[in-house]
Design a protein around this motif. Structure first.
Motif, PDB file in Angstrom:
ATOM      1  N   LYS A   7     -38.706-103.272 -10.240  1.00  0.00           N
ATOM      2  CA  LYS A   7     -37.392-103.300  -9.591  1.00  0.00           C
ATOM      3  C   LYS A   7     -37.380-104.255  -8.408  1.00  0.00           C
ATOM      4  O   LYS A   7     -36.449-105.044  -8.230  1.00  0.00           O
ATOM      5  CB  LYS A   7     -37.023-101.878  -9.161  1.00  0.00           C
ATOM      6  CG  LYS A   7     -35.634-101.735  -8.526  1.00  0.00           C
ATOM      7  CD  LYS A   7     -35.642-101.867  -7.004  1.00  0.00           C
ATOM      8  CE  LYS A   7     -36.486-100.791  -6.348  1.00  0.00           C
ATOM      9  NZ  LYS A   7     -36.463-100.946  -4.848  1.00  0.00           N
ATOM     10  N   ASP A  56     -32.073-101.992  -0.965  1.00  0.00           N
ATOM     11  CA  ASP A  56     -32.273-100.547  -1.126  1.00  0.00           C
ATOM     12  C   ASP A  56     -31.342 -99.758  -0.202  1.00  0.00           C
ATOM     13  O   ASP A  56     -30.729 -98.765  -0.622  1.00  0.00           O
ATOM     14  CB  ASP A  56     -33.727-100.177  -0.834  1.00  0.00           C
ATOM     15  CG  ASP A  56     -34.684-100.691  -1.895  1.00  0.00           C
ATOM     16  OD1 ASP A  56     -34.221-101.083  -2.977  1.00  0.00           O
ATOM     17  OD2 ASP A  56     -35.909-100.697  -1.633  1.00  0.00           O
ATOM     18  N   ASN A  59     -27.538-100.101  -1.293  1.00  0.00           N
ATOM     19  CA  ASN A  59     -27.183 -99.395  -2.525  1.00  0.00           C
ATOM     20  C   ASN A  59     -27.587 -97.919  -2.513  1.00  0.00           C
ATOM     21  O   ASN A  59     -27.523 -97.262  -3.552  1.00  0.00           O
ATOM     22  CB  ASN A  59     -27.832-100.087  -3.735  1.00  0.00           C
ATOM     23  CG  ASN A  59     -27.266-101.471  -3.983  1.00  0.00           C
ATOM     24  OD1 ASN A  59     -26.116-101.618  -4.386  1.00  0.00           O
ATOM     25  ND2 ASN A  59     -28.064-102.503  -3.735  1.00  0.00           N
ATOM     26  N   ASN A  60     -28.008 -97.426  -1.336  1.00  0.00           N
ATOM     27  CA  ASN A  60     -28.444 -96.027  -1.217  1.00  0.00           C
ATOM     28  C   ASN A  60     -29.522 -95.677  -2.253  1.00  0.00           C
ATOM     29  O   ASN A  60     -29.532 -94.573  -2.817  1.00  0.00           O
ATOM     30  CB  ASN A  60     -27.250 -95.079  -1.356  1.00  0.00           C
ATOM     31  CG  ASN A  60     -26.262 -95.236  -0.223  1.00  0.00           C
ATOM     32  OD1 ASN A  60     -26.657 -95.351   0.937  1.00  0.00           O
ATOM     33  ND2 ASN A  60     -24.977 -95.247  -0.538  1.00  0.00           N
ATOM     34  N   TRP A  61     -30.407 -96.619  -2.498  1.00  0.00           N
ATOM     35  CA  TRP A  61     -31.434 -96.454  -3.519  1.00  0.00           C
ATOM     36  C   TRP A  61     -32.376 -95.310  -3.210  1.00  0.00           C
ATOM     37  O   TRP A  61     -32.787 -94.564  -4.088  1.00  0.00           O
ATOM     38  CB  TRP A  61     -32.216 -97.762  -3.671  1.00  0.00           C
ATOM     39  CG  TRP A  61     -33.554 -97.593  -4.319  1.00  0.00           C
ATOM     40  CD1 TRP A  61     -34.768 -97.614  -3.725  1.00  0.00           C
ATOM     41  CD2 TRP A  61     -33.800 -97.363  -5.714  1.00  0.00           C
ATOM     42  NE1 TRP A  61     -35.767 -97.425  -4.640  1.00  0.00           N
ATOM     43  CE2 TRP A  61     -35.208 -97.261  -5.874  1.00  0.00           C
ATOM     44  CE3 TRP A  61     -32.989 -97.238  -6.828  1.00  0.00           C
ATOM     45  CZ2 TRP A  61     -35.801 -97.044  -7.106  1.00  0.00           C
ATOM     46  CZ3 TRP A  61     -33.583 -97.015  -8.065  1.00  0.00           C
ATOM     47  CH2 TRP A  61     -34.966 -96.917  -8.197  1.00  0.00           C
ATOM     48  N   ASN A  62     -32.708 -95.148  -1.943  1.00  0.00           N
ATOM     49  CA  ASN A  62     -33.702 -94.143  -1.569  1.00  0.00           C
ATOM     50  C   ASN A  62     -33.257 -92.718  -1.904  1.00  0.00           C
ATOM     51  O   ASN A  62     -34.084 -91.868  -2.225  1.00  0.00           O
ATOM     52  CB  ASN A  62     -34.023 -94.258  -0.076  1.00  0.00           C
ATOM     53  CG  ASN A  62     -34.773 -95.533   0.264  1.00  0.00           C
ATOM     54  OD1 ASN A  62     -35.899 -95.725  -0.160  1.00  0.00           O
ATOM     55  ND2 ASN A  62     -34.139 -96.409   1.024  1.00  0.00           N
ATOM     56  N   SER A  63     -31.951 -92.472  -1.834  1.00  0.00           N
ATOM     57  CA  SER A  63     -31.435 -91.138  -2.172  1.00  0.00           C
ATOM     58  C   SER A  63     -31.740 -90.783  -3.620  1.00  0.00           C
ATOM     59  O   SER A  63     -31.981 -89.616  -3.953  1.00  0.00           O
ATOM     60  CB  SER A  63     -29.925 -91.081  -1.928  1.00  0.00           C
ATOM     61  OG  SER A  63     -29.634 -91.327  -0.568  1.00  0.00           O
ATOM     62  N   TYR A  64     -31.713 -91.803  -4.478  1.00  0.00           N
ATOM     63  CA  TYR A  64     -32.046 -91.583  -5.891  1.00  0.00           C
ATOM     64  C   TYR A  64     -33.555 -91.576  -6.108  1.00  0.00           C
ATOM     65  O   TYR A  64     -34.086 -90.744  -6.849  1.00  0.00           O
ATOM     66  CB  TYR A  64     -31.405 -92.678  -6.741  1.00  0.00           C
ATOM     67  CG  TYR A  64     -31.910 -92.728  -8.164  1.00  0.00           C
ATOM     68  CD1 TYR A  64     -31.502 -91.793  -9.109  1.00  0.00           C
ATOM     69  CD2 TYR A  64     -32.824 -93.713  -8.561  1.00  0.00           C
ATOM     70  CE1 TYR A  64     -31.976 -91.826 -10.413  1.00  0.00           C
ATOM     71  CE2 TYR A  64     -33.303 -93.759  -9.854  1.00  0.00           C
ATOM     72  CZ  TYR A  64     -32.872 -92.813 -10.774  1.00  0.00           C
ATOM     73  OH  TYR A  64     -33.351 -92.850 -12.070  1.00  0.00           O
ATOM     74  N   ALA A  65     -34.256 -92.494  -5.433  1.00  0.00           N
ATOM     75  CA  ALA A  65     -35.697 -92.664  -5.668  1.00  0.00           C
ATOM     76  C   ALA A  65     -36.482 -91.407  -5.323  1.00  0.00           C
ATOM     77  O   ALA A  65     -37.465 -91.081  -5.997  1.00  0.00           O
ATOM     78  CB  ALA A  65     -36.218 -93.855  -4.866  1.00  0.00           C
ATOM     79  N   THR A  67     -35.761 -88.448  -5.779  1.00  0.00           N
ATOM     80  CA  THR A  67     -35.619 -87.399  -6.786  1.00  0.00           C
ATOM     81  C   THR A  67     -36.534 -87.628  -7.988  1.00  0.00           C
ATOM     82  O   THR A  67     -36.676 -86.738  -8.835  1.00  0.00           O
ATOM     83  CB  THR A  67     -34.162 -87.316  -7.292  1.00  0.00           C
ATOM     84  OG1 THR A  67     -33.812 -88.537  -7.965  1.00  0.00           O
ATOM     85  CG2 THR A  67     -33.202 -87.103  -6.131  1.00  0.00           C
ATOM     86  N   LEU A  68     -37.150 -88.801  -8.057  1.00  0.00           N
ATOM     87  CA  LEU A  68     -38.060 -89.111  -9.156  1.00  0.00           C
ATOM     88  C   LEU A  68     -39.370 -88.350  -8.976  1.00  0.00           C
ATOM     89  O   LEU A  68     -39.714 -87.949  -7.864  1.00  0.00           O
ATOM     90  CB  LEU A  68     -38.339 -90.618  -9.202  1.00  0.00           C
ATOM     91  CG  LEU A  68     -37.129 -91.539  -9.432  1.00  0.00           C
ATOM     92  CD1 LEU A  68     -37.545 -92.996  -9.279  1.00  0.00           C
ATOM     93  CD2 LEU A  68     -36.515 -91.288 -10.809  1.00  0.00           C
ATOM     94  N   GLY A  71     -41.666 -89.226  -6.218  1.00  0.00           N
ATOM     95  CA  GLY A  71     -40.864 -90.377  -5.821  1.00  0.00           C
ATOM     96  C   GLY A  71     -41.183 -90.923  -4.449  1.00  0.00           C
ATOM     97  O   GLY A  71     -41.329 -92.131  -4.271  1.00  0.00           O
TER      98      GLY A  71
END
Length: 210
Positions: A7, A56, A59-65, A67-68, A71
């Motif tokens: 990514k 990141d 795009n508020n990527w960390n909020s999603y990342a 949850t992995l 993560g």
């Protein structure tokens, strides 16, 4: 984690045109003797990689990342691994181009000087990564860069004052003696700095809320 590394490289690819233009400009300057290409290429790459933090955040990527699976740890680890890969690849590119430019200008290759310059550049890149990443993970990309610049200028100012009033001959001589061991000392110092920086960044990211 491989997906996270991919990514970041895809984000870099989005800015590849800008990097190519900057690279061509500095390549011309290197032929003219204005810049050392082995110095500038890896540093341009690192500064380009830092923009991935901005993407990141935007795009508020960390909020999603987070949850992995695993993560939080993988996000931090991926940033460091991708940066190391980028620095190594650009270091090889810079070394190759440096050799080519040296040969084209003088019909000879001063490999020792080129390697010395490159190892210094790699150490500079490692120092930037080691200082900047914990700050960025703590405060975000925009504030992180501002804080880093303030710290760098502050340290440079203090260093200039110290150099003005303190005899630096001993330190300079000690650094010169280390030149013969750069290929050994640089990897060791780099590994220590990156390890400490990673541990700090990981601790910050583990406790951060998104």
């Amino acid at each position: 984690m491989l997906g996270l590394i991919k990514k970041d490289f895809l984000l870099i690819k989005a800015n590849l045109k800008s990097m190519v233009i900057i690279f061509i400009v500095y390549l011309i300057l290197a032929f003219q003797g204005t810049f050392d290409v082995t110095f500038i290429i890896p540093l341009i790459g690192i500064m380009l990689f830092i923009t991935t933090f901005s993407y990141d955040d935007f795009n508020n990527w960390n909020s999603y990342a987070v949850t992995l699976p695993n993560g939080r740890r993988n996000v931090v680890r991926a940033k460091y691994i991708a940066s190391i890969i980028l620095t190594a690849v650009l270091g090889i590119v810079a070394l190759t181009i440096g050799v080519g430019i040296g040969y084209a200008k003088t019909n000879s290759i001063n490999l020792e000087e080129i390697i010395s310059s490159l190892t210094g550049t790699i150490l500079s890149s490692v120092i930037i990564i080691s200082l900047l990443y914990p700050i960025v993970f703590k405060f975000g990309a925009t504030k992180g860069r501002i804080i880093l610049f303030a710290v760098v200028f502050g340290v440079a100012g203090i260093g200039a004052l110290i150099a003005k009033f303190v005899d630096m001959t001993y330190i300079i001589n000690m650094i010169n003696r280390l030149d013969s061991y750069l290929l050994i000392t640089i990897p060791i110092i780099s590994a220590i700095l990156l390890s400490i920086s990673y541990l700090i960044s990981n601790k910050i990211y583990q406790s951060k809320e998104f």
